[in-house]
Design an enzyme around this catalytic site. Structure first.
Site, PDB file in Angstrom:
ATOM      1  CG  ASN A   1      33.484 -14.213  -9.876  1.00 20.57           C
ATOM      2  OD1 ASN A   1      32.620 -14.845 -10.479  1.00 20.57           O
ATOM      3  ND2 ASN A   1      34.342 -14.799  -9.060  1.00 20.57           N
TER       4      ASN A   1
ATOM      5  CB  VAL B   1      35.859  -7.596 -12.357  1.00 19.04           C
ATOM      6  CG1 VAL B   1      35.561  -9.010 -12.794  1.00 19.04           C
ATOM      7  CG2 VAL B   1      34.790  -6.645 -12.856  1.00 19.04           C
ATOM      8  CB  CYS B   2      37.482 -11.217  -8.124  1.00 24.96           C
ATOM      9  SG  CYS B   2      38.795 -12.165  -7.354  1.00 24.96           S
ATOM     10  CG  LEU B   3      38.647 -10.632 -14.098  1.00 23.57           C
ATOM     11  CD1 LEU B   3      38.781  -9.803 -15.361  1.00 23.57           C
ATOM     12  CD2 LEU B   3      37.903 -11.913 -14.380  1.00 23.57           C
TER      13      LEU B   3
ATOM     14  CE1 TYR C   1      37.514  -7.670  -4.533  1.00 29.65           C
ATOM     15  CE2 TYR C   1      37.021  -7.714  -6.859  1.00 29.65           C
ATOM     16  CZ  TYR C   1      37.816  -7.309  -5.830  1.00 29.65           C
ATOM     17  OH  TYR C   1      38.920  -6.546  -6.068  1.00 29.65           O
TER      18      TYR C   1
END
Length: 178
Positions: free
Chosen positions: A86, A93-95, A129
Site C-alpha cells: 500500500n 500511501v494508498c488510503l 499501490y
C-alpha cells in the site's frame, strides 16, 4: 436555539488538531509528532508499527496539508523506504479515506493516523499501490515477509526507547518554555 459555531479555518483547525495529537497517549505508534518550524501545513512524525515485519523499525512520516484543509485531504508520505503493497516507491500511501471522492472534512488526524497504522500493520492487497508486492503478499507470504523484513533491517530508522522518547519530550517542552 444554540448559536452555531463558525467553520474552523485550516490553520486554526490544524493548530487544535496538532495540540490534541501531541497530548494523545493512545497512539503510541505515532511518536515525535511536530509541525515544521513556522509552517503549520507540514507535520512530521515517526511511525512505529506494532506487527511483524514492521515492528522492528521506525519510519519517518511527512504530512502535507493543502491550503484548503479541511475541505481537501492531507497527503501522507513515508520518507523511509518500506516494502509494502500500500506504499509506492515515492512513499505515498494508498488510503481510501484520503481520496478526494471519499474525503469528509470532519475527519480528524487521529482517525487518519489510526487508518494509516491499521494499513501498515495489516497490508490491504485489495487496494495496492504495488500490484507486484500485493500479489507476492497473497501468493507467497513467506517471500513477502522475508523481503519486507530485510528492507526494515536495511532502511528503517532505529526505534527509540520509551526513555529516549521521554527525554526528547522533556527537551521539547523545556525549549517551548523559553
Amino acid at each position: 436555539m444554540a448559536k452555531e459555531e463558525p467553520i474552523m479555518d485550516g490553520p486554526k483547525r490544524m493548530q487544535n488538531e496538532l495540540k490534541l495529537m501531541m497530548g494523545y497517549k493512545e497512539l503510541k505508534q505515532v511518536q515525535l509528532l511536530e509541525a515544521e518550524k513556522d509552517n503549520i501545513f507540514k507535520w512530521f512524525a515517526l511511525l512505529m508499527p506494532n506487527t511483524p515485519p514492521y515492528d522492528k523499525g521506525a519510519f519517518k512520516l511527512e504530512v502535507d496539508f493543502p491550503k484548503e484543509y479541511p475541505f481537501r485531504p492531507p497527503r501522507l508520505h513515508i520518507n523511509t523506504k518500506i516494502y509494502h503493497p500500500n506504499v509506492n516507491e515515492r512513499g505515498q500511501v494508498c488510503l481510501p479515506i484520503l481520496e478526494t471522492e471519499h474525503w469528509i472534512p470532519t475527519s480528524r488526524m487521529d482517525t487518519i493516523f489510526n487508518v494509516l497504522l491499521a494499513t501498515i500493520n495489516d497490508p490491504q492487497p485489495e487496494n495496492p499501490y504495488s500490484l507486484d508486492i500485493a500479489s507476492q503478499f497473497q501468493n507467497d507470504p513467506k517471500k513477502f515477509y522475508s523481503t519486507a523484513e530485510a528492507w526494515v533491517a536495511r532502511y528503517s530508522d532505529r526505534r527509540p526507547t520509551d526513555q529516549e522518547l521521554a527525554k526528547i519530550a522533556r527537551r521539547k517542552k523545556k525549549a517551548a518554555m523559553r
